[in-house]
Motif scaffolding. Structure first.
Motif, PDB file in Angstrom:
ATOM      1  N   PRO A 134      -7.319   2.324  -3.097  1.00  0.00           N
ATOM      2  CA  PRO A 134      -6.269   1.405  -2.631  1.00  0.00           C
ATOM      3  C   PRO A 134      -6.395   1.068  -1.152  1.00  0.00           C
ATOM      4  N   ILE A 185      -1.433  -1.844  -9.503  1.00  0.00           N
ATOM      5  CA  ILE A 185      -1.544  -0.375  -9.441  1.00  0.00           C
ATOM      6  C   ILE A 185      -0.159   0.250  -9.314  1.00  0.00           C
ATOM      7  N   VAL A 186       0.689  -0.341  -8.477  1.00  0.00           N
ATOM      8  CA  VAL A 186       2.051   0.184  -8.325  1.00  0.00           C
ATOM      9  C   VAL A 186       2.770   0.175  -9.666  1.00  0.00           C
ATOM     10  N   VAL A 190       2.024   1.931  -3.440  1.00  0.00           N
ATOM     11  CA  VAL A 190       1.004   2.523  -4.311  1.00  0.00           C
ATOM     12  C   VAL A 190       1.022   4.042  -4.191  1.00  0.00           C
ATOM     13  N   TRP A 191       0.959   4.543  -2.970  1.00  0.00           N
ATOM     14  CA  TRP A 191       0.876   5.995  -2.775  1.00  0.00           C
ATOM     15  C   TRP A 191       2.209   6.673  -3.030  1.00  0.00           C
ATOM     16  N   LEU A 196      -3.245  -4.402  -5.932  1.00  0.00           N
ATOM     17  CA  LEU A 196      -2.368  -3.348  -5.409  1.00  0.00           C
ATOM     18  C   LEU A 196      -1.018  -3.340  -6.117  1.00  0.00           C
ATOM     19  N   LEU A 230       0.838  -1.206   0.000  1.00  0.00           N
ATOM     20  CA  LEU A 230       0.000   0.000   0.000  1.00  0.00           C
ATOM     21  C   LEU A 230       0.871   1.254   0.000  1.00  0.00           C
TER      22      LEU A 230
END
Length: 327
Positions: A248, A308-309, A175-176, A305, A172
């Motif tokens: 996410p 997404i990364v 991701v951010w 996740l 996570l």
């Protein structure tokens, strides 16, 4: 003209330099303070009530991450991490690239035998390792406080599930971090990139969960039998779960909950529907899933996740490759 050598030449140099800068920066001090406050504060809230279940709970230490006082606005440690981890990642990545342009050091860096691929990847890996260091310290702090206060060591399965939860939390953060670096590539102003990243965080973590129930109720077909029973229909719960997983943090919460709460009927009892209640027939209440079965249930969220990364980092990479660098 084709470039020579591997495009990843210099990744190690960039990684070590950025990682050392992060560890010695003021941001790392703030990260350490947040780790201590979150670990001590939320664990202390959970310890008193969790200690009452020492003799009858097989997953005592996992409850430290999940305990939430009834009729309280204070979230569980899991809920707090779903909010705090994105902020930590944004704080490390919002100026990862544009700060080099603003200091006029980008051309000097790329004048060395370091390709743009290596520069961007090294910065990302350094930020991710910094976040992983802080989250690992938080995980160890929670386990240590539990050992000191409860006097009962965690089982091997609890430790394994805790490590799986830690890995999901690091994903996570990735991701951010990738999202923050994307805005850092797109915008030359650090203030603009920070505001865009924080605005997206505010929408996906705070605003979107409040909008999802209303959207699901408006789109899904109502079920008269479910309404009379005071439950959600199958179509409503499908839309609700699908829309909530756009965020996410929603994917993280779903995957972490499956790993940390291995009871077979836990997910059904959290969101009961007519279709789900029929699945309780023949189910052994209170039975626990093996670790591999829990990971299989959480695998779709985990892979999403990771995807997404990769996707966000690829977009940032393409945007960075197209930018002009001047001395």
């Amino acid at each position: 003209m084709r470039r020579e050598g591997s495009p990843f030449t210099g990744v190690g140099v960039v990684f070590l330099k950025e990682y050392a800068d992060h560890l010695g920066s003021v941001r790392m001090r703030v990260l350490e303070i947040l780790v201590v406050l979150i670990g001590v504060g939320f664990t202390a809230l959970a310890i008193y009530n969790v200690r009452k279940t020492i003799q009858r709970d097989d997953f005592l230490f996992l409850n430290l991450f999940l305990y939430q006082q009834e009729d309280s606005a204070v979230p569980s440690l899991l809920g707090a991490l779903a909010i705090v981890i994105p902020l930590l990642a944004i704080g490390l990545g919002f100026d990862a690239v544009n700060s080099e342009f603003n200091r006029r050091t980008m051309s000097r860096i790329l004048a060395q035998p370091i390709y743009r691929d290596a520069l961007l990847l090294g910065k990302f890996l350094a930020g991710l390792c910094t976040l992983a260091t802080g989250l690992t310290a938080l995980w160890l702090l929670i386990i240590g406080i539990g050992l000191l206060t409860m006097g009962v060591p965690p089982s091997s399965e609890e430790v394994t599930r805790g490590i799986a939860f830690l890995i999901i939390a690091i994903i996570l953060a990735g991701v951010w971090l990738a999202i923050a670096m994307l805005f850092s590539v797109i915008f030359r102003s650090t203030a603009t990139s920070a505001l865009c990243a924080l605005g997206l965080w505010l929408f996906l973590v705070i605003v979107w969960p409040m909008l999802v129930p209303s959207i699901a109720m408006a789109i899904a077909t109502p079920d008269a039998m479910a309404n009379r029973a005071g439950l959600l229909s199958d179509s409503q719960i499908d839309w609700f779960m699908g829309l909530s997983r756009i965020s996410p943090s929603g994917l993280f919460s779903d995957a972490a909950m499956v790993v940390l709460q291995p009871q077979t009927d836990a997910a059904i009892l959290r969101t009961p529907t007519i279709g789900m209640l029929s699945q309780l027939q023949g189910m052994v209440r209170g039975a626990t899933l093996p670790l591999n079965e829990s990971l299989l249930l959480a695998w779709p969220q985990i892979t999403t996740l990771v995807a997404i990364v990769i996707s966000v980092f690829a977009i940032a990479y393409i945007a960075f490759q197209r930018q002009e660098v001047r001395a």
